[in-house]
Design a protein around this motif. Structure first.
Motif, PDB file in Angstrom:
ATOM      1  N   THR A   1       2.043   6.920  -6.664  1.00 56.28           N
ATOM      2  CA  THR A   1       1.022   7.925  -6.972  1.00 56.28           C
ATOM      3  C   THR A   1       1.574   9.326  -6.739  1.00 56.28           C
ATOM      4  O   THR A   1       1.363  10.240  -7.550  1.00 56.28           O
ATOM      5  CB  THR A   1      -0.222   7.701  -6.095  1.00 56.28           C
ATOM      6  N   GLU A   2       2.305   9.504  -5.634  1.00 52.60           N
ATOM      7  CA  GLU A   2       2.918  10.803  -5.348  1.00 52.60           C
ATOM      8  C   GLU A   2       3.893  11.184  -6.459  1.00 52.60           C
ATOM      9  O   GLU A   2       3.961  12.355  -6.870  1.00 52.60           O
ATOM     10  CB  GLU A   2       3.656  10.744  -4.007  1.00 52.60           C
TER      11      GLU A   2
ATOM     12  N   ALA B   1       0.830  -1.205   0.000  1.00 55.35           N
ATOM     13  CA  ALA B   1       0.000   0.000   0.000  1.00 55.35           C
ATOM     14  C   ALA B   1       0.861   1.251   0.000  1.00 55.35           C
ATOM     15  O   ALA B   1       0.576   2.233  -0.693  1.00 55.35           O
ATOM     16  CB  ALA B   1      -0.941   0.002   1.206  1.00 55.35           C
ATOM     17  N   ARG B   2       1.946   1.231   0.786  1.00 50.17           N
ATOM     18  CA  ARG B   2       2.846   2.377   0.856  1.00 50.17           C
ATOM     19  C   ARG B   2       3.572   2.577  -0.469  1.00 50.17           C
ATOM     20  O   ARG B   2       3.766   3.719  -0.920  1.00 50.17           O
ATOM     21  CB  ARG B   2       3.855   2.164   1.985  1.00 50.17           C
TER      22      ARG B   2
ATOM     23  N   ASN C   1       2.447   1.780  -3.455  1.00 50.67           N
ATOM     24  CA  ASN C   1       1.481   2.362  -4.390  1.00 50.67           C
ATOM     25  C   ASN C   1       1.248   3.843  -4.105  1.00 50.67           C
ATOM     26  O   ASN C   1       1.086   4.647  -5.027  1.00 50.67           O
ATOM     27  CB  ASN C   1       0.152   1.601  -4.306  1.00 50.67           C
ATOM     28  N   GLN C   2       1.253   4.193  -2.826  1.00 47.59           N
ATOM     29  CA  GLN C   2       1.091   5.603  -2.447  1.00 47.59           C
ATOM     30  C   GLN C   2       2.267   6.431  -2.961  1.00 47.59           C
ATOM     31  O   GLN C   2       2.088   7.527  -3.491  1.00 47.59           O
ATOM     32  CB  GLN C   2       0.989   5.725  -0.933  1.00 47.59           C
TER      33      GLN C   2
END
Length: 208
Positions: free
Chosen positions: A126-127, A119-120, A122-123
């Motif tokens: 995205t950033e 999840a991190r 993917n975050q």
């Protein structure tokens, strides 16, 4: 030759970064650099193996007497464990409680802080793809991109200079449209160092 045990504690003065949730890459870089300078990092990466514990004689075989090599190795390792603990935040210390060696503590911290969750990851991706310069200076904008790159690298995702340059170009405001057009039209790759220099030059012109 390794640094004497009495000198290890003096290294704390140059280890200024305390490990927390967001700075593992910086903390690791500083710690590794200092310890490699004094030939001590082998206690962390596992290449320094604990010597035989007991003296072996021809007449008695294995005795209960500790070998000098073992005594010295343990002194060094315990000193390094103490040094490592001194560079941890209160939260990070929780992950080394019970560790008996510098190697065990290092593995525990690496498992906790370097292994970024899916999840991190993917975050962070995205950033990277949605980052904008906004009101930041070029220098600060590029540092934000580097921070994302470092965190992804710690998680095993390598980004090329081209990936960073493309992300930076996409995040620049309209004032940089001319340089964006020029760089996108280039037939040869541009080095990140040169890219930074060109953006700083444009920023200076805009300000003046």
């Amino acid at each position: 030759m390794t640094i004497p045990v009495s000198k290890i504690e003096t290294l704390l003065g140059v280890l200024t970064i305390k490990l927390n949730e967001d700075n593992f890459v910086k903390w690791n870089y500083q710690l590794e650099s200092v310890l490699q300078r004094y030939d001590l990092y082998s206690h962390f990466d596992g290449t320094s193996v604990c010597p035989s514990k007991y003296v072996i004689t021809e007449s008695e075989g294995v005795t209960t007497e500790l070998t000098e090599d073992y005594r010295h190795w343990i002194q060094i390792d315990k000193s390094l464990l103490s040094l490592l603990i001194a560079t941890l935040s209160d939260e990070a210390i929780e992950y080394v409680i019970g560790c008996k060696s510098a190697r065990d503590a290092w593995l525990s911290l690496t498992d906790r802080y370097a292994s970024v969750s899916r999840a991190r990851v993917n975050q962070l991706k995205t950033e990277l793809h949605t980052i904008h310069k906004g009101g930041d200076s070029v220098e600060k904008f590029l540092l934000r991109l580097k921070h994302i790159r470092d965190q992804l690298s710690a998680a095993g995702f390598k980004l090329s200079d081209d990936d960073i340059i493309i992300a930076a170009l996409n995040g620049l405001p309209q004032e940089y449209d001319m340089i964006k057009t020029v760089l996108i039209a280039r037939e040869t790759p541009i080095a990140l160092k040169e890219f930074r220099a060109q953006l700083l030059s444009v920023e200076k012109n805009i300000e003046s």
